[in-house]
Design an enzyme around this catalytic site. Structure first.
Site, mmCIF file in Angstrom:
data_model
loop_
_atom_site.group_PDB
_atom_site.id
_atom_site.type_symbol
_atom_site.label_atom_id
_atom_site.label_comp_id
_atom_site.label_asym_id
_atom_site.label_seq_id
_atom_site.Cartn_x
_atom_site.Cartn_y
_atom_site.Cartn_z
ATOM 1 C CG LEU A 153 36.580 31.552 33.987
ATOM 2 C CD1 LEU A 153 36.459 30.825 33.215
ATOM 3 C CD2 LEU A 153 36.698 30.021 35.386
ATOM 4 C CB ALA A 252 56.923 40.634 46.590
ATOM 5 C CB CYS A 260 41.407 40.124 34.514
ATOM 6 S SG CYS A 260 40.864 38.667 33.602
HETATM 7 C C1 UDX Z 1 42.482 36.479 37.612
HETATM 8 C C2 UDX Z 1 41.655 36.481 38.932
HETATM 9 O O1 UDX Z 1 42.319 35.768 39.334
HETATM 10 C C3 UDX Z 1 40.636 35.402 38.079
HETATM 11 O O2 UDX Z 1 39.237 35.317 39.879
HETATM 12 C C4 UDX Z 1 39.684 36.726 37.086
HETATM 13 O O3 UDX Z 1 38.245 36.353 37.040
HETATM 14 C C5 UDX Z 1 40.347 37.095 35.883
HETATM 15 O O4 UDX Z 1 41.723 37.484 36.699
HETATM 16 P P1 UDX Z 1 43.923 35.778 35.612
HETATM 17 O O5 UDX Z 1 44.489 37.116 35.562
HETATM 18 O O6 UDX Z 1 44.382 34.746 34.972
HETATM 19 O O7 UDX Z 1 42.789 35.180 37.334
HETATM 20 O O8 UDX Z 1 45.563 35.863 37.286
HETATM 21 P P2 UDX Z 1 45.974 34.909 38.685
HETATM 22 O O9 UDX Z 1 46.211 33.990 38.577
HETATM 23 O O10 UDX Z 1 44.632 35.688 38.853
HETATM 24 O O11 UDX Z 1 47.307 36.366 38.618
HETATM 25 C C6 UDX Z 1 47.049 37.124 37.960
HETATM 26 C C7 UDX Z 1 48.820 38.333 38.019
HETATM 27 O O12 UDX Z 1 48.732 38.211 39.718
HETATM 28 C C8 UDX Z 1 49.964 37.049 37.718
HETATM 29 O O13 UDX Z 1 50.821 37.906 36.264
HETATM 30 C C9 UDX Z 1 50.515 36.572 38.623
HETATM 31 O O14 UDX Z 1 51.809 36.127 38.854
HETATM 32 C C10 UDX Z 1 50.288 38.446 39.263
HETATM 33 N N1 UDX Z 1 50.496 37.521 40.850
HETATM 34 C C11 UDX Z 1 50.091 36.847 41.682
HETATM 35 C C12 UDX Z 1 51.723 37.939 41.964
HETATM 36 O O15 UDX Z 1 51.971 38.683 41.316
HETATM 37 N N2 UDX Z 1 51.417 37.271 43.172
HETATM 38 C C13 UDX Z 1 50.505 36.594 43.731
HETATM 39 O O16 UDX Z 1 51.013 36.944 45.133
HETATM 40 C C14 UDX Z 1 49.503 36.322 42.884
#
Ligand code: UDX
Length: 430
Positions: A153, A252, A260
Site C-alpha cells: 500500500l 527526481a 517504508c
Molecule cells: C511505498 C511503496 O510504494 C508501497 O508499495 C509499500 O508497500 C510502502 O512503501 P509509500 O511509502 O507510501 O509506499 O510511498 P511511495 O509513493 O512509494 O513514495 C515513497 C517516496 O518516494 C516518497 O517520498 C516520494 O516522494 C518518493 N518518490 C516517489 C520520488 O522521489 N520519486 C518518484 O519518482 C517516486
C-alpha cells in the site's frame, strides 16, 4: 471466515477496513485503548483519503468492530492478520519484538484451528520463527497454519491500492492456508503469486528496495544533468517509454522518505550483512538519498551566500502529498540542515505538522502559505501538494524579499517561473 487484524496502525487499519469492504466480518485488535476508542467512534488518527468514510460505513453496518480484548478476539476469529510494527534497531535491522509478542499471545490463547498471516514487513525467515513462537507458547496443542501476505500500500493511495492491487503475494507451505487466503481475496481481480513464505518476504523487500534504487539513480543523474544543462524530466520521459524501464518512479527530487523505503532498504542491507553479503548498490542508494537535500541546499548557498538570518520558506513537510506522515521526510532533513546554518525557517504544510519537539523550537509553523512566503529570501518546495501547483506565483513574487525558488520536486514550470522573474532551480531541471 471471521478476520482478526492485530495492530491497528496504518497498515492494520487499512487492511481491516478493506476486508470489511470486501464483505468479510473484521475485528481490529490493539493494546492502545485510546486508539481503539477513537476507531470505534469512526475517527482515523492518520490522514488517508477516503478511508474514514468507509470506516464509518462498516461500523454502522456492524461489518467491523474494534477491541482491546485479545482473548475474546483471538478465540472468536479463525483468520488472524498480524499487522504490528517492525521498527528498526539502531543498526537498521528489523526489531521483531511486537511480532513475537503477538504470536506468543496467539499460541497461548488459541482454542482451535487458526490461520496466522503476517502482513507486516518482516525479514526473510520470519515465518519460520512465527511457527516456532506459536508452538512454544501453546498450552494445549491446536492445529494452525501460517502464511506471509505482504502489503504494497502506498500512503495517500492505500484504498485504491488495496481495492485494485497489481498483485497479491501468498507465501505458504500449506494448501489449506493458500486456499483460504485466495477465498478472502476472491472478489479482487489481479494476478496471484503463490510461493514459499521466504520468497514472499523477499518479494516485499526487493520491490521496495528496487523502487528506492530507481529514485536514487534518477536523483544522482539529476545532479549531473544540472551542470550539463540537460532536463532530467525529459530524460525520464525518454527512458520511461521503454517498457522495460517504465515511466513510474523516475521523478527526481530531494529524495524519498516515509515509513517504508528507508526502513526496508536498511533492513535488507543488514540482513545481507548477517549473511556476509554486501549489497553495494543499495548502500549507495541510501547514501544518495541522505545527501540529496544537501545538493539543493548547496544551490541555495551558491545563490544567496551565507544562509544565516535569511528567511527561508518551506512548503511541504509530509514525505509525499496526501498524507500527514513526516517520517524520514526529506523536508525534515532539509529543515535540520537549515537550522544548523542558522536560517530563519518558516514552514507550511496543508495537513502535516512538525512534532512538538525542542529541536524544532526555532521553526515558525505557519497557518497559511502567505505567512510562510511573506518577506522570504528563498522558497523550497518540498512536497508536491496539488495546492502548491495552483499558487498565483506572480502575486507571491511581490510578497517575497528575493524571488528565489528551489523546487525539490520539479513540479513547477521552470520557463513560466523565469518569465515571472524568479530565479528557479529544480533538481536537474532549471
Ligand atoms: C511505498 C511503496 O510504494 C508501497 O508499495 C509499500 O508497500 C510502502 O512503501 P509509500 O511509502 O507510501 O509506499 O510511498 P511511495 O509513493 O512509494 O513514495 C515513497 C517516496 O518516494 C516518497 O517520498 C516520494 O516522494 C518518493 N518518490 C516517489 C520520488 O522521489 N520519486 C518518484 O519518482 C517516486
Amino acid at each position: 471466515m471471521n478476520i482478526l487484524v492485530i495492530g491497528t496502525g496504518y497498515v492494520g487499519t487499512t487492511t481491516a477496513i478493506v476486508f470489511a469492504e470486501l464483505g468479510w466480518h473484521v475485528t481490529g485488535l490493539d493494546t492502545d485503548a485510546q486508539k481503539i476508542d477513537q476507531l470505534k467512534q469512526g475517527k482515523l488518527y492518520f490522514y488517508e483519503p477516503g478511508l474514514e468514510e468507509l470506516l464509518n460505513k462498516h461500523l454502522q453496518s456492524h461489518q467491523m468492530g474494534f477491541t482491546t480484548d485479545k482473548v475474546k478476539a483471538i478465540q472468536e476469529n479463525d483468520v488472524i492478520f498480524i499487522c504490528v510494527g517492525t521498527p528498526s534497531h539502531a543498526d537498521g535491522s528489523a526489531d521483531l519484538k511486537y511480532i513475537k509478542q503477538v504470536t506468543e499471545d496467539i499460541g497461548q490463547i488459541m482454542n482451535g484451528y487458526k490461520l496466522v498471516i503476517t502482513k507486516s514487513t518482516v525479514p526473510v525467515g520470519t515465518q519460520e520463527q512465527v511457527v516456532a513462537w506459536i508452538q512454544a507458547a501453546q498450552l494445549k496443542s491446536h492445529p494452525f497454519d501460517t502464511a506471509s501476505n505482504p502489503e504494497f500500500l502506498r500512503e495517500g493511495k492505500a484504498l485504491q491500492d488495496a481495492m485494485n492491487p497489481d498483485r497479491i503475494v501468498i507465501g505458504s507451505n500449506s494448501d489449506r492456508a493458500t486456499n483460504m487466503i485466495q477465498t478472502l481475496y476472491q472478489s479482487v481481480k489481479c494476478p496471484i503469486i503463490v510461493t514459499t513464505p521466504k520468497t514472499a518476504e523477499m518479494i516485499k523487500y526487493a520491490s521496495n528496495a528496487f523502487l528506492a534504487t530507481k529514485i536514487s539513480y534518477m536523483n544522482e543523474l539529476a545532479r549531473l544533468c544540472d551542470p550539463l544543462g540537460v532536463n532530467i524530466k525529459e530524460v525520464a520521459e525518454g527512458m520511461g517509454l521503454d517498457p522495460r524501464i517504465g515511466l513510474s518512479f523516475l521523478q527526481a527530487g530531494i529524495g524519498y522518505g516515509g515509513s517504508c523505503f528507508p526502513k526496508d532498504v536498511s533492513a535488507l542491507i543488514q540482513a545481507a550483512k548477517t549473511n556476509h553479503i554486501e549489497l553495494h548498490v543499495l548502500e549507495k542508494v541510501v547514501y544518495v538519498n541522505q545527501t540529496q537535500h544537501l545538493w539543493l541546499l548547496s544551490k541555495a548557498r551558491e545563490r544567496l551566500g551565507d544562509l544565516a538570518n535569511k528567511k527561508i520558506a518551506i512548503l511541504g513537510l509530509a514525505f509525499k502529498p496526501d498524507t500527514d506522515d513526516i517520517r524520514e521526510s526529506p523536508s525534515i532533513r532539509l529543515i535540520e540542515s537549515l537550522i544548523s546554518e542558522k536560517a530563519d525557517v518558516y514552514v507550511y504544510d496543508p495537513v502535516a505538522s512538525l512534532p512538538a519537539n525542542s529541536h524544532f523550537k526555532s521553526i515558525k509553523c505557519c497557518k497559511d502559505m502567505d505567512e510562510a512566503i511573506d518577506g522570504a529570501d528563498a522558497l523550497f518546495l518540498c512536497t508536491e501538494w496539488s495546492v502548491f501547483e495552483r499558487i498565483d506565483w506572480a502575486e507571491m513574487k511581490a510578497a517575497m524579499n528575493q524571488p528565489n525558488i528551489f523546487d525539490g520536486r520539479n513540479v513547477l514550470d521552470a520557463g513560466k517561473m523565469k518569465d515571472i522573474g524568479y530565479f528557479y532551480q529544480g533538481v536537474g531541471y532549471s
